[in-house]
Write a protein that holds these residues in place. Sequence first.
Motif, short mmCIF file in Angstrom:
data_model
loop_
_atom_site.label_atom_id
_atom_site.label_comp_id
_atom_site.label_asym_id
_atom_site.label_seq_id
_atom_site.Cartn_x
_atom_site.Cartn_y
_atom_site.Cartn_z
N PHE A 191 44.22 30.37 52.19
CA PHE A 191 43.47 30.73 53.64
C PHE A 191 42.55 31.86 53.12
O PHE A 191 41.30 31.85 53.63
N LEU A 192 42.79 32.85 52.35
CA LEU A 192 42.13 33.77 52.02
C LEU A 192 40.86 33.55 51.23
O LEU A 192 39.90 34.12 51.15
N GLN B 262 36.81 32.54 44.80
CA GLN B 262 37.47 33.99 44.54
C GLN B 262 38.89 33.93 45.04
O GLN B 262 39.26 33.15 45.97
N THR B 263 39.74 34.59 44.37
CA THR B 263 41.25 34.77 44.53
C THR B 263 41.28 35.82 45.78
O THR B 263 40.24 36.24 45.87
N ALA B 264 42.51 36.00 46.10
CA ALA B 264 42.61 36.82 47.19
C ALA B 264 42.22 38.22 47.05
O ALA B 264 41.88 39.14 47.76
N LEU B 265 42.53 38.66 45.62
CA LEU B 265 42.27 40.26 45.40
C LEU B 265 40.86 40.58 45.36
O LEU B 265 40.20 41.52 45.96
N LEU C 209 38.81 43.08 47.81
CA LEU C 209 38.16 44.43 47.39
C LEU C 209 36.57 44.36 47.71
O LEU C 209 36.21 45.28 48.21
N ASN C 210 36.14 43.19 47.90
CA ASN C 210 34.96 42.95 48.49
C ASN C 210 34.58 43.17 49.74
O ASN C 210 33.74 43.81 50.39
#
Length: 60
Positions: free
Chosen positions: A39-40, A46-49, A53-54
Motif C-alpha cells: 500500500f505504501l 520505493q519501499t516504505a522507509l 522519509l521523502n
Amino acid sequence: MGQPSFEASNAIIYLTYGAFLVMGIGIAWRLKDQSKIDFLSSNRTQTALPLALNFIASGE
C-alpha cells in the motif's frame, strides 16, 4: 444569488462528510487484503522507509 440558510449549509456539509466516509470505507474494503508495504509503495519503485522519509522531508 443569495446565501443558503443555516439548515441548508449544514445539510450540504454533512452530506459531503457522509460521501467521503462512504468512499473511504469502500476504498478500505477494496484494499483490505493488500499488505501495508504494498500500500505504501504501490508504484513499486520505493519501499516504505524511503517513501516515509521523502514525505517528512517535503514538509507536508
